[in-house]
Design a protein around this motif. Structure first.
Motif, short mmCIF file in Angstrom:
data_model
loop_
_atom_site.label_atom_id
_atom_site.label_comp_id
_atom_site.label_asym_id
_atom_site.label_seq_id
_atom_site.Cartn_x
_atom_site.Cartn_y
_atom_site.Cartn_z
N ARG A 22 3.31 -1.67 -8.50
CA ARG A 22 2.71 -1.65 -9.08
C ARG A 22 2.43 -1.01 -9.55
O ARG A 22 2.83 -0.04 -10.50
N GLU A 41 -5.18 -8.63 -8.45
CA GLU A 41 -6.19 -7.32 -8.18
C GLU A 41 -5.59 -5.81 -8.90
O GLU A 41 -5.14 -5.23 -9.70
N ARG A 42 -4.07 -5.87 -8.32
CA ARG A 42 -4.11 -3.86 -7.95
C ARG A 42 -2.37 -4.03 -8.93
O ARG A 42 -1.70 -3.51 -8.24
N PHE A 43 -1.66 -5.31 -8.23
CA PHE A 43 -0.04 -5.35 -8.22
C PHE A 43 0.18 -6.86 -9.73
O PHE A 43 -0.77 -6.84 -10.26
N LEU A 60 -4.80 -10.00 -3.76
CA LEU A 60 -4.36 -8.66 -3.51
C LEU A 60 -3.03 -7.82 -4.67
O LEU A 60 -4.08 -7.51 -5.39
N SER A 80 0.78 -1.17 -0.07
CA SER A 80 0.43 0.47 0.36
C SER A 80 0.72 1.20 -0.14
O SER A 80 0.27 1.90 -0.98
N ASP A 117 3.79 5.03 -7.57
CA ASP A 117 3.21 4.36 -9.18
C ASP A 117 4.41 3.85 -9.84
O ASP A 117 5.65 4.31 -10.25
#
Length: 582
Positions: free
Chosen positions: A273, A242-244, A239, A211, A215
Motif C-alpha cells: 500500500r 489505482e491504489r497499490f 484496484l 483492504s 499504509d
C-alpha cells in the motif's frame, strides 16, 4: 509500539466465539457445509513447500531483524500451518532478541491473526501451534492463550477483522465458483467488487487482504496467475493499479512450489500500500533454500546490478484493468510497438468464436450417419481429435441441431424422428441446468447452432497447446466447444493461418495468456482477440502469395519469414522472436 489488547477481554471473546450456533440462514448453512466438508478440492487446499514459504516471508519483509512483535500480520487461510508455523518461529525469534525477559502473552497477543474455515483443520493446526509454543519454552497456559488470541475459525470473506495489518501473507484457497453454494456466492458478490465474471475464490481473498493493509504494509501471496491476464481479473488489476504498488512478481512456471501438482501455474506477488512504481521480476527460480535466499536479497536490494541476472525491473506493468505484461523488456517493447501500429484482429475484418456447447454431448453428439433424425436436423461436427495431425481428418461425428434458421427452436411435431430421438434421451437432456431454468425449451443446446457457420471456411484452434496449432477447414464442418475458430470476410484465411502459426502470434498469446502445466498456452478467444494484424487491402500481392504458400506447406519457418516482412520487423525484433527471418 502498537497498543496492547486487554488479554482477559480477548480470551473471553474467544471462548464466547466457540459456542456452536445452529445455522439460521442460507449463508450460515452454506458456510457451515464448507467448514465441515473433508475434500481438499472443495476447500481449495494446496500445501506450499517450506523453502517457498520462507522465500515469500523474506520478500514481504517479515524477517527476524525487524521488530515483528510491534507489527501485525494476517494469515487469511492457514490450513495445515505451512505459513503459520514459520511465521510464529520468526515472531518468537525477533521478540526474544528485543525483549528477552518479556511476557509472551502480554507482548505477542496482538502480533498475529490467522483464519481457517475448515473445522478439523482448524483444530489440528491449533494443537500444532500450542505444541510449537511449548517447545519454544512458552508456558502451557500462555501457549493456549496465545493460540486462542491468534487463531479464529470462520470464513475470512465474512468474518470481522479488527484494525489493519503490516503484513498479509499466505496461499489463498483456489475454489471454482461451481463449488460454492449459491447463497454464499451471492453474498461474496455483494461484498466484493472484484468478484467478477468467472472469478475464483482467491480473487476476493486478495481484495479483502489488500483492504486490510496499513499504509506501507505488504501483501505476499502465492496463488494462480490467471487473474493477472484473463478477463475475470480485470477489476482486481484495476484496484492494484489505482491504489497499490506491484513491487515484486516471481513467475513459478515449471517449479515444484507445492507438495502436489497444480493445473494452473502459480506466481508470487508482493503488493504494497504505497505509490506505484517499478516492478522487480524473476522467472522460474530453482526451488532450493540457497537459491531462493539469494534471489530474495537481490529482489529487495536498493538497486539491481546492470549485468544480466535472474532479476529484472520493469516500469508500468500495471495499467488499469489491462493484462499485466511481464515478459522481457525487449518483448514488451515489441508488443507495445505493434499495438500502436496495427489494428486488433477483429478490427481488421476477422471474427473469433467458439464452437457449440450442448450441455449433454452424449445425447446431442454421435456418429453422423447413425443419428436417427431428419437430415436437416444434424450437422457434421469437427472436434480436436479430427485435427490432431494439422489437417482435418473427419472421424464422422455429428451434432443434433434443434434450432430454426430464425434462432427459435423447431416444433417437434414437425420432426417426428427428432422428437423420438430427443424423448428417448429426455432424462439426461432435461436434467441440465439450462433446461431446468426454461422447461419449455428443454431440448435446446446451451449455445445456439447456426448451420451457416459449418459452410464457412474457417481456421480451427484448440484451447490448450504448447505451440500454435492452426488448422484450415474449408467449410463443411461445425466446430465443437473445445475448438475456437476464426472467420474473415477480408483476409485470405490461408494467409491468416500463416500469421497465426508464426512466432509473432505465439508472443502475443504468451504475453496475454496464462501458462498451464507442461508449459502449454491457452489459445482462448480473449487472447486471440489481442493479436494485431495489418489491413489485408494494404498487403502487397507478392507477400500475400508468400503467406499463403507457407501456410499450405505448414512450414513454420517460412511463415515466420513472411510474417516478419508483413510487420516490418527489424533485425533486433526478429531476434527477440528467436530468429532473423533469413
Amino acid at each position: 509500539m502498537l497498543p496492547k489488547l486487554d488479554i482477559a477481554d480477548t480470551l473471553r471473546s474467544k471462548v464466547a466465539s466457540k459456542t456452536v450456533a445452529v445455522p439460521v440462514c442460507p449463508i450460515m448453512a452454506a458456510t457451515e457445509a464448507l467448514a465441515t466438508d473433508g475434500g481438499h478440492e472443495v476447500r481449495g487446499a494446496i500445501f506450499t513447500r517450506s523453502e517457498v514459504v520462507d522465500f515469500i516471508l523474506d520478500l514481504a519483509g517479515y524477517t527476524v531483524d525487524q521488530p515483528l512483535h510491534e507489527k501485525r500480520l494476517l494469515e487469511p487461510s492457514f490450513g495445515g500451518g505451512d505459513f503459520l508455523l514459520p511465521i510464529i518461529k520468526r515472531l518468537l525469534s525477533a521478540w526474544r532478541a528485543a525483549s528477552p525477559n518479556g511476557s509472551a502473552l502480554d507482548e505477542l497477543a496482538n502480533a498475529l491473526r490467522a483464519v481457517e474455515l475448515h473445522h478439523d483443520t482448524f483444530r489440528s493446526t491449533k494443537a500444532a501451534v500450542v505444541a510449537l509454543l511449548e517447545r519454544e519454552g512458552i508456558a502451557a497456559t500462555a501457549a493456549t492463550g496465545l493460540a486462542g488470541c491468534w487463531l479464529s475459525q470462520g470464513d475470512f470473506l465474512l468474518a470481522p477483522l479488527e484494525g489493519q495489518f503490516d503484513f498479509v501473507v499466505g496461499n489463498p484457497p483456489y475454489v471454482r465458483q461451481e463449488l460454492i453454494p449459491a447463497p454464499l456466492l451471492a453474498e461474496y458478490r455483494s461484498r466484493y467488487l472484484t468478484m467478477y465474471d468467472r472469478a475464483d475464490i482467491y480473487i476476493p481473498f486478495i481484495e479483502r487482504s489488500l483492504s486490510a493493509l496499513s499504509d506501507g504494509g505488504s501483501l505476499g501471496f502465492i496463488c494462480a496467475d490467471r487473474w493477472m491476464k484473463n478477463r475475470y481479473g480485470g477489476p482486481l488489476r484495476s484496484l492494484v493499479a489505482e491504489r497499490f504498488h506491484l513491487k515484486i512478481y516471481v513467475d513459478m512456471v515449471d517449479t515444484p512450489a507445492f507438495h502436489s501438482d497444480v493445473i494452473a501455474y502459480p506466481a508470487i506477488t508482493i503488493i504494497s500500500r504505497e505509490a506505484s512504481g517499478t516492478t522487480r521480476i524473476a522467472h522460474r527460480p530453482a526451488i532450493d533454500r540457497a537459491t531462493l535466499t539469494t534471489l530474495a536479497g537481490l529482489l529487495k536490494a536498493s538497486s539491481l546490478p546492470h549485468e544480466v541476472g535472474p532479476a529484472r525491473e520493469l516500469a508500468r506493468v500495471t495499467n488499469g484493468s489491462e493484462p499485466w505484461l511481464l515478459e522481457s523488456f525487449d518483448q514488451m517493447a515489441l508488443i507495445r510497438r505493434l499495438e500502436g501500429t496495427f489494428p486488433l484482429l477483429e478490427q481488421a475484418g476477422c471474427k473469433v468464436g467458439i464452437g457449440v456447447a450442448t450441455g449433454a454431448d452424449k445425447a446431442f453428439i454421435g456418429d453422423f450417419e447413425a443419428l436417427d433424425v431428419e437430415p436437416d436436423r444434424k450437422l457434421p461436427l469437427v472436434t480436436t481429435k479430427d485435427i490432431m495431425t494439422g489437417v482435418v481428418q473427419w472421424r464422422g461425428m455429428g451434432v443434433i441441431n434443434p434450432f430454426t434458421e430464425s434462432a427459435g427452436l423447431v416444433d417437434l411435431d414437425e420432426y417426428p424422428r427428432l422428437r423420438r430421438y430427443l424423448e428417448a434421451r429426455r432424462e439426461v437432456i432435461a436434467g441440465r441446468h439450462c433446461a431446468q431454468k426454461a422447461p419449455a425449451n428443454w431440448y435446446r443446446t446451451i449455445d445456439r447452432i447456426t448451420p451457416a457457420l459449418a459452410e464457412r471456411p474457417k481456421l480451427l484452434i484448440p484451447d490448450i497447446k504448447g505451440e500454435a496449432h492452426i488448422v484450415f477447414e474449408d467449410g463443411e464442418l461445425y466446430p465443437h466447444h473445445n475448438l475456437y475458430y476464426v472467420t474473415s470476410d477480408d483476409w485470405d484465411l490461408r494467409a491468416l493461418q500463416a500469421v497465426l502459426l508464426s512466432a509473432l502470434t505465439r508472443l502475443f498469446v504468451a504475453t496475454y495468456s496464462t501458462k498451464m502445466r507442461g508449459g502449454f498456452l491457452r489459445f482462448q478467444a480473449q487472447y486471440l482477440r489481442r493479436i494485431r494484424i495489418p489491413i489485408w487491402a494494404e498487403v502487397a500481392e507478392p507477400l500475400r502469395q508468400e503467406l499463403v504458400e507457407a501456410a499450405i506447406k505448414r512450414d513454420v519457418q517460412a511463415c515466420n519469414r513472411a510474417v516478419f516482412k508483413l510487420y516490418g520487423l527489424n533485425h533486433e525484433e526478429r531476434s527477440i522472436l528467436g530468429g532473423n527471418g533469413a
